[in-house]
Scaffold this motif. Structure first.
Motif, PDB file in Angstrom:
ATOM      1  N   LEU A  30       0.813  -1.212   0.000  1.00  0.00           N
ATOM      2  CA  LEU A  30       0.000   0.000   0.000  1.00  0.00           C
ATOM      3  C   LEU A  30       0.845   1.260   0.000  1.00  0.00           C
ATOM      4  CD1 LEU A  30      -2.711  -1.044   2.633  1.00  0.00           C
ATOM      5  CD2 LEU A  30      -2.816  -1.241   0.135  1.00  0.00           C
ATOM      6  N   LYS A  31       1.951   1.233   0.722  1.00  0.00           N
ATOM      7  CA  LYS A  31       2.758   2.441   0.880  1.00  0.00           C
ATOM      8  C   LYS A  31       4.094   2.047   1.491  1.00  0.00           C
ATOM      9  CE  LYS A  31       2.727   6.661   3.716  1.00  0.00           C
ATOM     10  NZ  LYS A  31       1.928   7.447   4.675  1.00  0.00           N
ATOM     11  N   ALA A  32       5.142   2.763   1.114  1.00  0.00           N
ATOM     12  CA  ALA A  32       6.442   2.560   1.743  1.00  0.00           C
ATOM     13  C   ALA A  32       7.099   3.912   1.927  1.00  0.00           C
ATOM     14  CB  ALA A  32       7.326   1.654   0.888  1.00  0.00           C
ATOM     15  N   ASP A  33       7.625   4.152   3.132  1.00  0.00           N
ATOM     16  CA  ASP A  33       8.368   5.366   3.375  1.00  0.00           C
ATOM     17  C   ASP A  33       9.507   5.050   4.331  1.00  0.00           C
ATOM     18  OD1 ASP A  33       7.307   5.370   5.994  1.00  0.00           O
ATOM     19  OD2 ASP A  33       5.620   6.635   5.384  1.00  0.00           O
ATOM     20  N   GLY A  72       8.707   2.797   7.520  1.00  0.00           N
ATOM     21  CA  GLY A  72       8.126   1.469   7.463  1.00  0.00           C
ATOM     22  C   GLY A  72       7.440   1.195   6.143  1.00  0.00           C
ATOM     23  N   ARG A  73       7.090  -0.055   5.987  1.00  0.00           N
ATOM     24  CA  ARG A  73       6.377  -0.506   4.789  1.00  0.00           C
ATOM     25  C   ARG A  73       4.996  -0.971   5.210  1.00  0.00           C
ATOM     26  NH1 ARG A  73       5.745  -5.164   1.519  1.00  0.00           N
ATOM     27  NH2 ARG A  73       6.013  -4.726  -0.715  1.00  0.00           N
ATOM     28  N   ILE A  74       3.966  -0.504   4.498  1.00  0.00           N
ATOM     29  CA  ILE A  74       2.597  -0.847   4.829  1.00  0.00           C
ATOM     30  C   ILE A  74       2.038  -1.726   3.716  1.00  0.00           C
ATOM     31  CG2 ILE A  74       0.293   0.027   5.347  1.00  0.00           C
ATOM     32  CD1 ILE A  74       1.588   2.601   6.285  1.00  0.00           C
ATOM     33  N   ALA A  75       1.476  -2.859   4.102  1.00  0.00           N
ATOM     34  CA  ALA A  75       0.978  -3.815   3.119  1.00  0.00           C
ATOM     35  C   ALA A  75      -0.356  -4.380   3.558  1.00  0.00           C
ATOM     36  CB  ALA A  75       1.979  -4.942   2.915  1.00  0.00           C
ATOM     37  N   GLU A  77       3.095  16.880   2.376  1.00  0.00           N
ATOM     38  CA  GLU A  77       2.899  16.634   3.799  1.00  0.00           C
ATOM     39  C   GLU A  77       3.451  15.302   4.274  1.00  0.00           C
ATOM     40  OE1 GLU A  77       1.669  20.285   4.552  1.00  0.00           O
ATOM     41  OE2 GLU A  77       1.876  18.738   6.065  1.00  0.00           O
ATOM     42  N   GLY A  78       4.465  14.772   3.565  1.00  0.00           N
ATOM     43  CA  GLY A  78       5.169  13.611   4.080  1.00  0.00           C
ATOM     44  C   GLY A  78       4.363  12.341   4.160  1.00  0.00           C
ATOM     45  N   GLN A  79       3.459  12.106   3.225  1.00  0.00           N
ATOM     46  CA  GLN A  79       2.725  10.863   3.252  1.00  0.00           C
ATOM     47  C   GLN A  79       3.591   9.704   2.764  1.00  0.00           C
ATOM     48  OE1 GLN A  79      -1.111  11.197   1.299  1.00  0.00           O
ATOM     49  NE2 GLN A  79      -1.227  13.337   1.879  1.00  0.00           N
ATOM     50  N   GLY A  80       4.680  10.018   2.129  1.00  0.00           N
ATOM     51  CA  GLY A  80       5.599   8.965   1.706  1.00  0.00           C
ATOM     52  C   GLY A  80       5.329   8.544   0.276  1.00  0.00           C
ATOM     53  N   PRO A  81       6.382   8.148  -0.460  1.00  0.00           N
ATOM     54  CA  PRO A  81       6.178   7.667  -1.809  1.00  0.00           C
ATOM     55  C   PRO A  81       5.375   6.389  -1.820  1.00  0.00           C
ATOM     56  CG  PRO A  81       8.416   7.238  -1.086  1.00  0.00           C
ATOM     57  CD  PRO A  81       7.771   8.071  -0.022  1.00  0.00           C
ATOM     58  N   LYS A  82       4.552   6.219  -2.805  1.00  0.00           N
ATOM     59  CA  LYS A  82       3.727   5.023  -2.881  1.00  0.00           C
ATOM     60  C   LYS A  82       4.581   3.825  -3.286  1.00  0.00           C
ATOM     61  CE  LYS A  82       0.022   7.296  -1.919  1.00  0.00           C
ATOM     62  NZ  LYS A  82      -0.610   7.163  -0.619  1.00  0.00           N
ATOM     63  N   ALA A  83       4.260   2.689  -2.648  1.00  0.00           N
ATOM     64  CA  ALA A  83       5.007   1.475  -2.961  1.00  0.00           C
ATOM     65  C   ALA A  83       4.544   0.901  -4.286  1.00  0.00           C
ATOM     66  CB  ALA A  83       4.794   0.456  -1.856  1.00  0.00           C
TER      67      ALA A  83
END
Length: 226
Positions: free
Chosen positions: A18-21, A24-27, A220-226
């Motif tokens: 879902l997202k990685a910054d 951490g990595r969110i899956a 706003e620092g949501q992080g690059p999308k994985a």
């Protein structure tokens, strides 16, 4: 903090990233009991392990304080390296905006009231990505990494609760401006010292760290999308 027992009998498998910054990595994961969301700190660079752990622990504590509440993630497991929370189907506000949906904003305000009654302030509701429009059209909140906890009647929590509400009203002004009441318009004009201090000092440091040091590309620092 004692660890929550794992709800999974077998090793879960990843369905989608879902997202990685940098924190951490969110899956999206499939476990024995169904689909859930995992924040995994094992992919965090060594020099960021401590702040990443602090943010994940803060999220775990915030979710524990609102356990059983509707329209927020439920904490499933936190072992110091992985945080598992329940999955809520829906789309972020900016992807499915509740344009002209007065009922959605009324429900969102009731959601905030319940959150604040439990002594939790979200602190990151300016981001539309943290507001969900669920499949049934109702609102939900995610991402409690910056949440604050305390007595609901304490001055600090009440101040932060007003800031949560101001951010909701800013979204209402964007998508449902005609429904703003005179009281809500006055609240939007009222700026707390927390907001003024953040824009004068903290926001500059935040932007420098997230954009120059961590190389986040999105707003706003949501992080690059994985």
């Amino acid at each position: 903090m004692p660890h929550d027992p794992t709800p999974h009998d077998a090793e879960p498998r990843e369905i989608a990233a879902l997202k990685a910054d940098s924190f951490g990595r969110i899956a999206l994961m499939q476990g024995a009991d169904g689909v859930f969301v995992r924040r995994d700190l094992r992919f965090v660079p060594l020099w960021l392990r401590l702040p990443a752990w602090w943010l994940a622990r803060r999220e775990a504590l915030g979710l524990r304080a609102i356990r059983g509440m509707d329209a927020v993630p439920q904490l499933l497991r936190w072992d110091g390296r992985r945080l598992d929370r329940s999955y809520m189907a829906g789309a972020a506000m900016h992807l499915n905006p509740p344009r002209g949906d007065v009922a959605w904003f009324h429900a969102a305000r009731r959601l905030l009231v319940e959150l604040h009654r439990r002594g939790v302030a979200h602190n990151d509701l300016a981001k539309e990505a943290n507001w969900l429009v669920r499949e049934d059209g109702s609102p939900a909140l995610i991402d409690f990494q910056l949440a604050s906890r305390g007595h609901p009647r304490s001055g600090w929590i009440r101040l932060l609760a007003r800031e949560d509400l101001r951010h909701l009203l800013k979204h209402k002004r964007t998508y449902c401006a005609a429904a703003l009441t005179p009281v809500e318009r006055r609240l939007l004009r009222r700026r707390s010292w927390v907001r003024e201090l953040w824009f004068a000092t903290g926001k500059r440091a935040y932007r420098f760290i997230t954009r120059r040091v961590l190389k986040w590309e999105d707003n706003e620092g949501q992080g690059p999308k994985a």
